[in-house]
Design a protein around this motif. Structure first.
Motif, PDB file in Angstrom:
ATOM      1  N   ARG A 244       5.411   8.564  -2.041  1.00 45.32           N
ATOM      2  CA  ARG A 244       6.816   8.131  -1.986  1.00 45.32           C
ATOM      3  C   ARG A 244       6.909   6.614  -2.062  1.00 45.32           C
ATOM      4  O   ARG A 244       7.784   6.067  -2.750  1.00 45.32           O
ATOM      5  CB  ARG A 244       7.475   8.651  -0.705  1.00 45.32           C
ATOM      6  CG  ARG A 244       7.692  10.164  -0.679  1.00 45.32           C
ATOM      7  CD  ARG A 244       8.626  10.574   0.440  1.00 45.32           C
ATOM      8  NE  ARG A 244       8.126  10.247   1.771  1.00 45.32           N
ATOM      9  CZ  ARG A 244       7.344  11.040   2.505  1.00 45.32           C
ATOM     10  NH1 ARG A 244       6.948  12.217   2.009  1.00 45.32           N
ATOM     11  NH2 ARG A 244       6.961  10.683   3.716  1.00 45.32           N
ATOM     12  N   ARG A 248       8.600   4.338  -5.217  1.00 43.82           N
ATOM     13  CA  ARG A 248       9.598   3.283  -5.031  1.00 43.82           C
ATOM     14  C   ARG A 248       9.159   1.971  -5.682  1.00 43.82           C
ATOM     15  O   ARG A 248       9.983   1.236  -6.205  1.00 43.82           O
ATOM     16  CB  ARG A 248       9.855   3.040  -3.536  1.00 43.82           C
ATOM     17  CG  ARG A 248      10.561   4.169  -2.820  1.00 43.82           C
ATOM     18  CD  ARG A 248      11.024   3.736  -1.426  1.00 43.82           C
ATOM     19  NE  ARG A 248       9.923   3.339  -0.559  1.00 43.82           N
ATOM     20  CZ  ARG A 248       9.261   4.170   0.252  1.00 43.82           C
ATOM     21  NH1 ARG A 248       9.584   5.460   0.270  1.00 43.82           N
ATOM     22  NH2 ARG A 248       8.292   3.728   1.037  1.00 43.82           N
ATOM     23  N   ARG A 249       7.879   1.672  -5.641  1.00 41.02           N
ATOM     24  CA  ARG A 249       7.410   0.340  -6.028  1.00 41.02           C
ATOM     25  C   ARG A 249       6.762   0.266  -7.415  1.00 41.02           C
ATOM     26  O   ARG A 249       6.805  -0.775  -8.056  1.00 41.02           O
ATOM     27  CB  ARG A 249       6.424  -0.180  -4.965  1.00 41.02           C
ATOM     28  CG  ARG A 249       7.055  -0.283  -3.598  1.00 41.02           C
ATOM     29  CD  ARG A 249       6.141  -1.011  -2.639  1.00 41.02           C
ATOM     30  NE  ARG A 249       6.681  -1.026  -1.280  1.00 41.02           N
ATOM     31  CZ  ARG A 249       6.111  -1.634  -0.251  1.00 41.02           C
ATOM     32  NH1 ARG A 249       4.950  -2.276  -0.427  1.00 41.02           N
ATOM     33  NH2 ARG A 249       6.643  -1.602   0.939  1.00 41.02           N
TER      34      ARG A 249
END
Length: 255
Positions: A244, A248-249
Motif C-alpha cells: 500500500r 502511494r509513492r
C-alpha cells in the motif's frame, strides 16, 4: 499497462507473473528505503515450477523503475532462458546461484550494499546485541569473509557453508544478505538486518559506553517473536502494508 507487458503476462503462468510482481515490488521498496546501490546489487526469486529458473534485475535499470515484465529469467548458470534486451550482472548471480542451488527453501535471495550494512560488516566483532531489532538477526546469522568481487565460481561452496541454515549472512567488507521463502520474507528480514546495523553505527557514534543485551534474552528471542507476531509469518504480516505504501509513492511495478 503497455501491450508488450500484457503479452508477457499472457505468455507466462499466473504463478510466474505473481512472482514477477512481488519481486518488482521488492526492488522498488529497496529503493524507497534507500538500500539500493545504483544498479550494483541484486535480488533474485525462483520461478514456481519444476525448472530451476530464476528472476533477477535487468543490469543497468535502476531499482525504482523495475517492473514485473522487465525482470530477466535465467537458469542456475545465469543464462537467459527468455529473450531480454538486458544482460545480468555476473557478479550478482554468482552469489545468488550458489544459495539457490544449495537451499531449496531460499526461494528469494536479497543482497544489499547499504552504507550501514557495509559499515558493520567491516567491524571485527560484526553485529552486536545492542537493540531489540538485532536479536532476531543474531539468532540466525552467519559470516562470510571477503574474497573480492564475486566472480569466482570457487567461492560458492564457502558462501553456502557460511550461510548454512541461517536466514542472515553478513558478507564482511561487502554488505548484507537475507533469504526467504518469498520476496516478502527476504525483504522484512533485510529490514531488521539493516535497522540493526543502523542502530549499532549510531550508538557507536555517540561515544558513550554501550550496554549489550544479555545472552539469556537472546536465547529466548525466537519464542518471544512468535508471541509478538501471534505465530504469523512476519513477511506475510507486513507485506500488504508495504505494498500500500509503494502504491502511494511509486506505483507501476506490476506492469
Amino acid at each position: 499497462m503497455a501491450s508488450s507487458d500484457l503479452s508477457l503476462k499472457n505468455a507466462v503462468s499466473s504463478a510466474e507473473w505473481d512472482a514477477r510482481v512481488s519481486l518488482a515490488a521488492t526492488y522498488r521498496l529497496t529503493a524507497l528505503f534507500g538500500w539500493d546501490d545504483l544498479v550494483f546489487t541484486h535480488i533474485s526469486a525462483r520461478v514456481p515450477g519444476p525448472e530451476h529458473h530464476f528472476l533477477i534485475n535487468p543490469y543497468g535499470m535502476m531499482f525504482d523503475e523495475i517492473t514485473a515484465s522487465s525482470l530477466v529469467k535465467v537458469d542456475l548458470d545465469g543464462r537467459k532462458v527468455v529473450e531480454s534486451p538486458y544482460d545480468v550482472n555476473p557478479a550478482g548471480f554468482t552469489i545468488h546461484s550458489a544459495v539457490h542451488a544449495a537451499r531449496e527453501d531460499a526461494h528469494c535471495v536479497m543482497h544489499t550494499h547499504s552504507v550501514n550494512g557495509v559499515a558493520v560488516s567491516a567491524q571485527e566483532a560484526g553485529l552486536l546485541p545492542l537493540s531489540q531489532q538485532s536479536l532476531g538477526v543474531l539468532a540466525s546469522l552467519g559470516y562470510h569473509d571477503y574474497e573480492g568481487i564475486a566472480l569466482n565460481e570457487g567461492e560458492k561452496p564457502r558462501l553456502v557453508r557460511d550461510l548454512g541454515t541461517n536466514t542472515y549472512l553478513m558478507l564482511r567488507n561487502h554488505g548484507l544478505l537475507t533469504v526467504g521463502a518469498t520476496p516478502a520474507d527476504a525483504f522484512v528480514a533485510m529490514y531488521f538486518f539493516e535497522a540493526s546495523c543502523m542502530i549499532q553505527v549510531r550508538a557507536q557514534a555517540g561515544g558513550a559506553k554501550l550496554t549489550p543485551i544479555a545472552q539469556p534474552i537472546l536465547d529466548g528471542i525466537k519464542d518471544q517473536i512468535r508471541m509478538v507476531t501471534r505465530g504469523a509469518n512476519p513477511g506475510a504480516l507486513v507485506w500488504p502494508g508495504l505494498l500500500r505504501r509503494l502504491d502511494r509513492r511509486n506505483p507501476g511495478y506490476a506492469e
